[in-house]
Design a protein around this motif. Structure first.
Motif, PDB file in Angstrom:
ATOM      1  N   GLU A 132       0.773  -1.307   0.112  1.00  0.00           N
ATOM      2  CA  GLU A 132       0.019  -0.017  -0.061  1.00  0.00           C
ATOM      3  C   GLU A 132       0.855   1.272  -0.192  1.00  0.00           C
ATOM      4  OE1 GLU A 132      -2.458   2.785   3.102  1.00  0.00           O
ATOM      5  OE2 GLU A 132      -2.433   0.494   3.450  1.00  0.00           O
ATOM      6  N   LEU A 133       1.968   1.394   0.870  1.00  0.00           N
ATOM      7  CA  LEU A 133       2.683   2.407   0.875  1.00  0.00           C
ATOM      8  C   LEU A 133       3.631   2.596  -0.282  1.00  0.00           C
ATOM      9  CD1 LEU A 133       3.739   2.303   4.661  1.00  0.00           C
ATOM     10  CD2 LEU A 133       2.030   3.698   3.682  1.00  0.00           C
ATOM     11  N   LYS A 134       4.089   1.492  -0.841  1.00  0.00           N
ATOM     12  CA  LYS A 134       4.940   1.528  -1.993  1.00  0.00           C
ATOM     13  C   LYS A 134       4.151   2.178  -3.088  1.00  0.00           C
ATOM     14  CE  LYS A 134       8.855  -1.434  -1.405  1.00  0.00           C
ATOM     15  NZ  LYS A 134       9.644  -2.689  -2.120  1.00  0.00           N
ATOM     16  N   THR A 135       3.056   1.448  -3.327  1.00  0.00           N
ATOM     17  CA  THR A 135       1.982   1.945  -4.463  1.00  0.00           C
ATOM     18  C   THR A 135       1.546   3.586  -4.351  1.00  0.00           C
ATOM     19  OG1 THR A 135       1.089  -0.289  -4.531  1.00  0.00           O
ATOM     20  CG2 THR A 135      -0.147   1.589  -5.557  1.00  0.00           C
ATOM     21  N   ALA A 136       1.290   4.026  -3.010  1.00  0.00           N
ATOM     22  CA  ALA A 136       1.084   5.602  -2.734  1.00  0.00           C
ATOM     23  C   ALA A 136       2.374   6.373  -3.316  1.00  0.00           C
ATOM     24  CB  ALA A 136       0.573   5.895  -1.407  1.00  0.00           C
ATOM     25  N   LEU A 137       3.399   5.885  -2.772  1.00  0.00           N
ATOM     26  CA  LEU A 137       4.750   6.571  -3.121  1.00  0.00           C
ATOM     27  C   LEU A 137       4.887   6.379  -4.538  1.00  0.00           C
ATOM     28  CD1 LEU A 137       7.157   8.273  -1.870  1.00  0.00           C
ATOM     29  CD2 LEU A 137       8.160   5.979  -1.792  1.00  0.00           C
ATOM     30  N   GLN A 138       4.878   5.472  -5.098  1.00  0.00           N
ATOM     31  CA  GLN A 138       5.180   5.445  -6.602  1.00  0.00           C
ATOM     32  C   GLN A 138       4.370   6.271  -7.544  1.00  0.00           C
ATOM     33  OE1 GLN A 138       7.148   2.638  -7.801  1.00  0.00           O
ATOM     34  NE2 GLN A 138       6.416   1.967  -9.827  1.00  0.00           N
ATOM     35  N   LYS A 139       2.871   6.478  -6.958  1.00  0.00           N
ATOM     36  CA  LYS A 139       2.064   7.215  -7.715  1.00  0.00           C
ATOM     37  C   LYS A 139       2.558   8.705  -7.414  1.00  0.00           C
ATOM     38  CE  LYS A 139      -2.652   8.917  -7.662  1.00  0.00           C
ATOM     39  NZ  LYS A 139      -4.049   8.527  -7.109  1.00  0.00           N
ATOM     40  N   LYS A 140       2.755   9.021  -6.222  1.00  0.00           N
ATOM     41  CA  LYS A 140       3.367  10.495  -6.059  1.00  0.00           C
ATOM     42  C   LYS A 140       4.711  10.852  -6.838  1.00  0.00           C
ATOM     43  CE  LYS A 140       3.487  14.375  -3.197  1.00  0.00           C
ATOM     44  NZ  LYS A 140       2.644  15.241  -3.549  1.00  0.00           N
ATOM     45  N   MET A 141       5.455  10.021  -6.730  1.00  0.00           N
ATOM     46  CA  MET A 141       6.742  10.257  -7.554  1.00  0.00           C
ATOM     47  C   MET A 141       6.375  10.510  -8.931  1.00  0.00           C
ATOM     48  SD  MET A 141       9.343   7.648  -5.508  1.00  0.00           S
ATOM     49  CE  MET A 141      10.867   8.292  -6.304  1.00  0.00           C
TER      50      MET A 141
END
Length: 544
Positions: free
Chosen positions: A446-455
């Motif tokens: 969940e956190l990696k996916t959210a960070l991926q989107k933000k980046m």
């Protein structure tokens, strides 16, 4: 009756649409971590003015700046965008002229008179030396804030009474105003406190070891915040005298966290979590206390909406005006994000440590935090305070092998782990890296996916955290470091899935092996399993 009700509703909407926009006073303290105000629970501190201000308005407990550093954090606050998106991750950068600050929008679209005074606003380039840099600034007209604002001052906290009076002398009587007041307190070095708390009686927060140097530095730090409290009240009194406080939204917050280990320059909570207090008579009900996640990106859209203006699509911040008004906060954040890059005037050479240059990103939910270290080989050192008693005591304890295991692992592991995962409910001090442990795969994804989107949306220049190959992604979720996994297998000579002290110590200096075995044996079981071994890299032996 229905036509009358409709007419009354229309009248209320019309009256609201013609309400005068509020004046906005934005007060920014410097290097000020949550919870270092008395009203947040630091009972030894004397901050009566901020306490009263909080009681008459709302205090927010989960405000996180967009970066743990002065310049990129301010860029995020002023633009409503991440420091990555507005190209301000390099500390000495000037804000690009095509990045528009929200006070400029207030000025252009709502007729505000806008200004800043006190400590430097940091967005015209933080120091323009050497000559090779200053020539570029001059040739390309990179200093822009005197064009953006009506009034610009950066003469320091001590000159605030004079400069605030100058601002109001210049402000047209018929215009609302936005004024950004910058404090130097409690920026390092801490020397303005007149009667700081007794070091022996204060509470050492869980993210720091209880050592004499730490207590002495905390006392000096808290004393400087107490000095800030007095200056804050003097600012309020002066603004009230010059313009009144009716229909005035006042926001007090810190620009980033404290200059302590795991604070300023770090993506751990003490580097990002800052006080946020807001007051607006007749709008914000007294006694508010919120734990909603708020980002530094959210200040700009909130102030624009408070002034009755639309929020530009380019802003990624979320207005928390409904929270201030006591309404349903339907767009409450699920995640906050932050970045770290170079600090100060640091350049890169063989001796560079993480205090000068560090490329990392983080994402935090209410429960978990993921930190992504892209330059893990740079040895950790704290920003600004590496020569202070606290870090000297910590370093001595490390060299004497008396530093608690969790701090040893956190600050003296080299290289650092690429990923850090913390359960903030069970481990609010962020001392136990859980990355790669079973049962946390869903939270990690969940956190990696959210960070991926933000980046991706911010056009981040760092490598993305989720690999394109599905098989590689699966391996990354289950193992922190495949090379470390192979090393574990080689050391596990009896193939029982655990390392004894003897297996771990093979070909190592006995004293160093004993220290690092203790650091890796998180559950104190007397053996090290593969998860403990691969959760971070085994540190280099400490210097003797």
């Amino acid at each position: 009756m229905r036509p009358a009700i409709l007419l009354l509703s229309f009248f209320c909407i019309l009256q609201s649409s013609f309400a005068a926009p509020p004046n906005i006073l934005f007060v920014l303290s410097d290097d000020h971590s949550y919870p270092f105000i008395h009203c947040y629970g630091r009972e030894e501190m004397k901050t009566p003015n901020l306490d009263r201000f909080a009681a008459e308005g709302i205090m927010c407990r989960r405000m996180f700046t967009g970066a743990p550093q002065c310049v990129p954090s301010r860029a995020t606050i002023m633009t409503g965008r991440s420091a990555v998106a507005c190209r301000m991750t390099r500390f000495s950068s000037p804000l690009p002229r095509d990045e528009i600050t929200f006070p400029e929008i207030l000025k252009k679209d709502a007729g505000y008179f806008v200004g800043c005074c006190g400590r430097t606003y940091h967005l015209d380039g933080s120091g323009r030396s050497p000559e090779a840099s200053s020539q570029v600034f001059e040739e390309h007209h990179l200093v822009t804030f005197k064009d953006r604002f009506d009034y610009v001052d950066a003469s320091g906290q001590e000159s605030l009474p004079t400069k605030i009076n100058e601002f109001f002398d210049q402000k047209p009587k018929d215009k609302p105003y936005f004024l950004w007041v910058g404090f130097s307190d409690p920026h390092h070095a801490w020397n303005t406190g007149k009667n700081p708390p007794d070091p022996a009686k204060l509470k050492v927060p869980g993210f720091l070891p209880d050592l004499p140097g730490v207590r002495n530095d905390l006392s000096a730090y808290e004393g400087e915040i107490e000095h800030c409290d007095g200056d804050f009240q003097r600012v309020l009194d002066l603004v009230k005298q010059r313009a009144g406080l009716e229909n005035t939204l006042i926001i007090f917050m810190g620009d980033n966290g404290m200059a302590f280990p795991s604070g300023k320059g770090s993506l751990h909570d003490p580097g990002l979590n800052v006080p946020l207090l807001a007051w607006w008579p007749g709008v914000i009900k007294p006694g508010g206390d919120s734990s909603a996640l708020i980002s530094g990106e959210d200040i700009a859209p909130t102030c624009l909406e408070a002034a009755g203006l639309p929020v530009p699509e380019r802003m990624s911040g979320i207005s928390f005006l409904p929270l201030l008004k006591g309404a349903k906060f339907e767009k409450e954040r699920q995640h906050i994000f932050a970045e770290r890059g170079p600090h100060g005037s640091a350049t890169f050479n063989e001796g560079t440590t993480a205090s000068g240059v560090d490329y990392s990103r983080c994402v935090r939910s209410s429960r978990y935090k993921l930190i992504y270290n892209v330059t893990p080989n740079l040895r950790y050192t704290p920003v600004d305070s590496g020569g202070d008693p606290s870090w000297k005591d910590i370093t001595k304890a490390h060299e004497d092998k008396t530093l608690a295991t969790e701090f040893e692992t956190l600050w003296f592991t080299s290289p650092r782990p690429v990923y850090e995962l913390y359960d903030l409910q069970e481990d609010p001090a962020e001392l136990h890296n859980l990355y790669g442990q079973k049962g946390l795969e869903a939270a990690t994804l969940e956190l990696k996916t959210a960070l991926q989107k933000k980046m991706i949306l911010d056009y981040d220049y760092l490598p993305l955290p989720i690999a394109g190959d599905a098989k590689a992604k699966g391996k990354a979720q289950s193992k922190n470091n495949p090379n470390r996994a192979e090393q574990f297998k080689r050391l596990d000579t009896d193939h029982d899935g655990k390392l004894t002290k003897e297996e771990f110590s093979a070909k190592r200096d006995p004293a160093d092996a004993a220290a690092w075995f203790k650091a890796r044996d998180v559950d104190a079981s007397g053996t090290i399993d593969q998860t403990e071994y691969t959760a971070g890299t085994v540190p280099n032996p400490p210097k003797k």
